[in-house]
Design an enzyme around this catalytic site. Structure first.
Site, short mmCIF file in Angstrom:
data_model
loop_
_atom_site.label_atom_id
_atom_site.label_comp_id
_atom_site.label_asym_id
_atom_site.label_seq_id
_atom_site.Cartn_x
_atom_site.Cartn_y
_atom_site.Cartn_z
N SER A 15 -9.05 8.89 -9.68
CA SER A 15 -8.90 9.30 -11.34
C SER A 15 -9.01 7.62 -12.12
O SER A 15 -9.52 7.86 -13.19
CB SER A 15 -7.56 9.77 -11.75
OG SER A 15 -6.51 9.05 -11.25
N SER A 140 -7.48 -4.39 1.64
CA SER A 140 -7.67 -5.36 0.76
C SER A 140 -7.50 -6.81 1.72
O SER A 140 -7.40 -6.82 2.74
CB SER A 140 -6.20 -5.74 0.17
OG SER A 140 -6.08 -6.87 -0.52
N TYR A 153 2.83 -5.66 0.88
CA TYR A 153 1.49 -5.19 0.78
C TYR A 153 0.48 -5.69 1.88
O TYR A 153 -0.35 -4.85 2.54
CB TYR A 153 1.08 -5.66 -0.78
CG TYR A 153 -0.28 -5.32 -1.13
CD1 TYR A 153 -0.46 -4.00 -1.52
CD2 TYR A 153 -1.36 -6.13 -1.18
CE1 TYR A 153 -1.75 -3.52 -2.11
CE2 TYR A 153 -2.78 -5.81 -1.91
CZ TYR A 153 -2.88 -4.38 -2.20
OH TYR A 153 -4.02 -3.91 -2.60
N ALA A 156 0.89 -3.72 5.04
CA ALA A 156 0.17 -2.19 4.91
C ALA A 156 -1.07 -2.28 4.92
O ALA A 156 -1.85 -1.44 5.58
CB ALA A 156 0.86 -1.67 3.52
#
Ligand SMILES: NC(=O)c1ccc[n+]([C@@H]2O[C@H](COP(=O)([O-])OP(=O)(O)OC[C@H]3O[C@@H](n4cnc5c(N)ncnc54)[C@H](OP(=O)(O)O)[C@@H]3O)[C@@H](O)[C@H]2O)c1
Length: 244
Positions: A15, A140, A153, A156
């Site tokens: 979105s 990332s 982060y 993960a």
């Protein structure tokens, strides 16, 4: 795959930001897109306005992995096939290991890894039935090289690379390609709060001297999904040279 083939792609976090760019790129290629959103249905509906018959907003929250099977069922009901996943949705919460609340730390790992694994698992039967299946996971570059203040982060995002490479080995003989995109700093809502000083430092450390744009990252994701037919288990870095 021709530009007109009825290929169906499920994009999580479709979105806004990078996911919205991926949705637009796929629509431009004539694909059928299930556009995942968490809370912002309105933004997904706006994307549908460009191609009402080919964009289906679907609710998927990484925090509610139990709905993964329902989401896949909804896509199959609407389009009849599911050929590719672009698992883009992710959530960031930073803090040093020494100060970050342990439950908040674990939640970052649980959402980013668990929500991806659940959807990939739920989609496997449909992907195996496709003539040209693929999964792209948006990790990332921080998951590759690490970043102070981002142990959760980074954990993960690094885990997603191990996940993708293992799944690639499990499913390659079914024709399924599983690849990872590792962006650097990209102008989206996720980086909107980076201070001017921090941004300046990042830009000076980036070989190309600037943040990435959403269309640039979206094209890299779609390249892995559709064009990189001899790539599986690959990690494509798209960071303007920040990590070299
Ligand atoms: N921006 C960067 O610099 C950068 C760099 C490297 C990697 N990434 C990765 O790229 C991906 C997209 O990031 P972005 O910058 O485009 O983010 P963004 O602009 O903040 O957009 C986030 C998107 O993900 C959805 N989303 C957020 N939390 C979700 C959840 N818990 N479950 C399901 N969907 C969720 C949002 O849906 P709603 O609109 O409905 O809220 C929205 O579509 C993420 O995986 C991120 O970690 C980003």
């Amino acid at each position: 795959m021709t530009e007109t083939a009825a290929r169906t792609v499920l994009v999580t976090g479709g979105s806004r930001g990078i996911g919205a760019g991926i949705t637009r790129e796929l629509v431009a290629r004539g694909r059928q897109v299930a556009c995942g959103y968490r809370g912002n249905r309105e933004a997904a509906e706006k994307l549908r306005a460009d191609a009402p018959d080919r964009v289906l907003p679907v609710h998927y929250d990484l925090a509610d992995a139990a709905t993964a099977t329902t989401v896949v069922g909804t896509v199959l009901e609407q389009f009849g096939t599911l050929d590719a996943l672009i698992l883009n949705a992710g959530t960031w919460n930073g803090g040093k290991l020494s100060t970050m609340d342990p439950l908040a730390w674990w939640r970052v790992v649980e959402l980013n890894l668990g929500g991806v694994a659940a959807l990939a698992r739920a989609a496997l039967p449909a992907l195996r039935a496709s003539g040209d299946p693929s999964i792209v996971i948006v990790s990332s570059v921080i998951g590759v090289i690490g970043h102070a203040g981002d142990t959760a982060y980074a954990s993960a995002k690094a885990a997603l690379i191990g996940f993708a490479r293992s799944l690639a080995k499990e499913t390659g003989r079914d024709g399924l390609r599983v690849n990872v995109l590792a962006p650097g700093f990209v102008d989206t809502d996720m980086t909107a709060e980076v201070s001017a000083k921090a941004r300046d430092g990042i830009e000076r450390a980036t070989v190309l001297g600037r943040f990435g744009t959403v269309p640039e990252i979206a094209r890299a994701a779609v390249f892995l999904s559709e064009d990189a037919t001899y790539c599986t288990g690959s990690v494509l870095t798209a960071d303007g040279g920040w990590s070299i």
